[in-house]
Design a protein around this motif. Structure first.
Motif, PDB file in Angstrom:
ATOM      1  N   LEU A   1     -59.490  16.316 115.965  1.00  0.00           N
ATOM      2  CA  LEU A   1     -57.993  16.239 116.308  1.00  0.00           C
ATOM      3  C   LEU A   1     -57.255  15.143 115.720  1.00  0.00           C
ATOM      4  CD1 LEU A   1     -55.924  17.578 118.163  1.00  0.00           C
ATOM      5  CD2 LEU A   1     -56.666  15.809 120.003  1.00  0.00           C
ATOM      6  N   ARG A   2     -57.775  13.930 115.202  1.00  0.00           N
ATOM      7  CA  ARG A   2     -57.143  12.720 114.797  1.00  0.00           C
ATOM      8  C   ARG A   2     -56.622  13.299 113.313  1.00  0.00           C
ATOM      9  NH1 ARG A   2     -54.332   9.118 116.821  1.00  0.00           N
ATOM     10  NH2 ARG A   2     -56.169   8.773 118.266  1.00  0.00           N
ATOM     11  N   ALA A   3     -57.753  13.815 112.691  1.00  0.00           N
ATOM     12  CA  ALA A   3     -57.284  14.487 111.204  1.00  0.00           C
ATOM     13  C   ALA A   3     -56.243  15.456 111.098  1.00  0.00           C
ATOM     14  CB  ALA A   3     -58.749  15.173 110.531  1.00  0.00           C
ATOM     15  N   THR A   4     -56.339  16.367 112.300  1.00  0.00           N
ATOM     16  CA  THR A   4     -55.489  17.337 112.110  1.00  0.00           C
ATOM     17  C   THR A   4     -54.022  16.752 112.464  1.00  0.00           C
ATOM     18  OG1 THR A   4     -56.818  18.862 113.537  1.00  0.00           O
ATOM     19  CG2 THR A   4     -54.724  19.340 113.525  1.00  0.00           C
ATOM     20  N   GLN A   5     -54.056  15.608 113.397  1.00  0.00           N
ATOM     21  CA  GLN A   5     -52.699  14.689 113.581  1.00  0.00           C
ATOM     22  C   GLN A   5     -52.303  14.175 112.225  1.00  0.00           C
ATOM     23  OE1 GLN A   5     -53.122  11.359 115.591  1.00  0.00           O
ATOM     24  NE2 GLN A   5     -50.716  10.894 115.817  1.00  0.00           N
ATOM     25  N   GLU A   6     -53.215  13.796 111.450  1.00  0.00           N
ATOM     26  CA  GLU A   6     -52.491  13.105 110.133  1.00  0.00           C
ATOM     27  C   GLU A   6     -52.280  14.128 109.171  1.00  0.00           C
ATOM     28  OE1 GLU A   6     -56.028  11.027 108.641  1.00  0.00           O
ATOM     29  OE2 GLU A   6     -56.044   9.454 110.515  1.00  0.00           O
ATOM     30  N   LEU A   7     -52.816  15.462 109.332  1.00  0.00           N
ATOM     31  CA  LEU A   7     -52.426  16.511 108.455  1.00  0.00           C
ATOM     32  C   LEU A   7     -51.016  16.921 108.461  1.00  0.00           C
ATOM     33  CD1 LEU A   7     -53.334  18.566 106.020  1.00  0.00           C
ATOM     34  CD2 LEU A   7     -54.084  20.208 107.824  1.00  0.00           C
ATOM     35  N   LEU A   8     -50.796  17.056 109.775  1.00  0.00           N
ATOM     36  CA  LEU A   8     -49.377  17.519 110.110  1.00  0.00           C
ATOM     37  C   LEU A   8     -48.390  16.387 110.089  1.00  0.00           C
ATOM     38  CD1 LEU A   8     -50.544  19.951 113.290  1.00  0.00           C
ATOM     39  CD2 LEU A   8     -50.269  20.477 110.964  1.00  0.00           C
ATOM     40  N   GLY A   9     -48.637  15.336 110.210  1.00  0.00           N
ATOM     41  CA  GLY A   9     -47.901  14.072 110.289  1.00  0.00           C
ATOM     42  C   GLY A   9     -47.070  14.133 111.556  1.00  0.00           C
ATOM     43  N   HIS A  10     -47.816  14.195 112.425  1.00  0.00           N
ATOM     44  CA  HIS A  10     -47.399  13.795 114.081  1.00  0.00           C
ATOM     45  C   HIS A  10     -47.462  12.609 114.442  1.00  0.00           C
ATOM     46  CE1 HIS A  10     -48.279  18.372 115.398  1.00  0.00           C
ATOM     47  NE2 HIS A  10     -46.860  18.204 114.807  1.00  0.00           N
ATOM     48  N   ALA A  11     -46.348  11.967 115.046  1.00  0.00           N
ATOM     49  CA  ALA A  11     -46.328  10.390 115.400  1.00  0.00           C
ATOM     50  C   ALA A  11     -47.221  10.322 116.663  1.00  0.00           C
ATOM     51  CB  ALA A  11     -44.874  10.175 115.739  1.00  0.00           C
TER      52      ALA A  11
END
Length: 296
Positions: A253-263
């Motif tokens: 999930l953390r890598a997905t957050q970084e990929l999408l650029g979610h704050a």
């Protein structure tokens, strides 16, 4: 003049609302009178309004409807404070319930790859450009604004990553898959013949200038129709497909957050529709307290 009459005069005169809007405001006002019962409007307080909101929720009204009603009530009380001597606005400062986030219908891996493969077989210049755009969108989970904002010199690490300008002026580096890189390499010689002198944009239109988000959306709609997709694609659905498929494969999930650029990682959790059945299987297999001891 009653408060309701005062509102009606305001809507038809100074405010100049359409007939449908006037009818909606007045219906919302009558609803507040119904909820208040014998209470005079000038005796209502924020706690009363919050109680009415709870009542509306119990009646099954959704967050958007309640937000609209609160807005109408707030406007009405502002008028009464201004013209009828009311001392306070009990709706001022109250927040509407948060509306449920509407997400695009998930696009399957096979459906997405079938679309991109079909587009990649086209050989006219604009089709080659479109293939590069949508391969990059799916490869790196980019927003449409990030796609059209990409420049030729934004590639890093020998072209393996792209520097992206996201929401709030924040930048991030995203990986670019081999298929997307191949599509971009196919597009670049064509871009050279189209782009105006000094144009930095990676993707340009017939005029040689940077594409707009609307142009990208229109092209994706056209391709959805041309290739006979059951549901039209739009750029956000490709971003959503990237996120969903990446998360399903990585379970990170953390890598997905970084990929999408979610704050916030909470945004990623909602956006990607976590596969909780898979999560439950992983939990049962990995967590030491997930199952009772078979041999007590």
């Amino acid at each position: 003049m009653t408060p309701l009459e005062r509102l009606e005069r305001f809507l038809t005169g100074e405010h100049g609302k359409s007939r449908a809007t006037r009818a909606a405001y007045l219906a919302d006002a009558r609803l507040l009178l119904e909820l208040a019962g014998d209470r005079a409007l000038d005796t209502l307080h924020p706690r009363d309004i919050r109680g009415y909101v709870r009542t509306l929720k119990l009646r099954g009204q959704d967050a958007r409807s309640i937000a609209r009603r609160l807005s109408a009530w707030r406007t009405w009380f502002r008028l009464l404070v201004r013209e009828a001597g009311y001392t306070h606005n009990p709706v001022e400062g109250l927040r509407a319930p948060r509306a449920a986030r509407k997400l695009p219908r998930p696009v399957g891996v096979d459906e997405t790859q079938g679309f991109l493969d079909a587009l990649g077989r086209e050989d006219d210049p604009l089709s080659i450009r479109d293939s590069a755009i949508f391969e990059l969108a799916y490869s790196s989970g980019l927003r449409v604004s990030e796609l059209v904002g990409a420049n030729l010199d934004d590639f890093r690490d020998g072209g393996q990553t792209l520097l992206v300008l996201g929401k709030g002026g924040k930048t991030r580096q995203v990986p670019v898959g081999e298929t997307a890189l191949a599509a971009i390499a196919r597009w670049q010689p064509i871009r050279t013949t189209l782009a105006q002198a000094g144009e930095a944009a990676l993707f340009v239109g017939k005029t040689g200038k940077r594409l707009t988000p609307r142009a990208v959306q229109a092209r994706l709609h056209d391709w959805s129709d041309k290739l006979g997709l059951a549901d039209r694609l739009h750029p956000h659905r490709l971003r959503h497909a990237c996120a969903t498929h990446f998360l399903q494969g990585s379970q990170d999930l953390r890598a997905t957050q970084e990929l999408l650029g979610h704050a916030s990682i909470a945004t990623t959790q909602v956006y990607t529709r976590l596969d909780f059945s898979h999560l439950a299987q992983v939990y049962d297999a990995a967590h030491p307290r997930a199952k009772s001891d078979p041999d007590p």
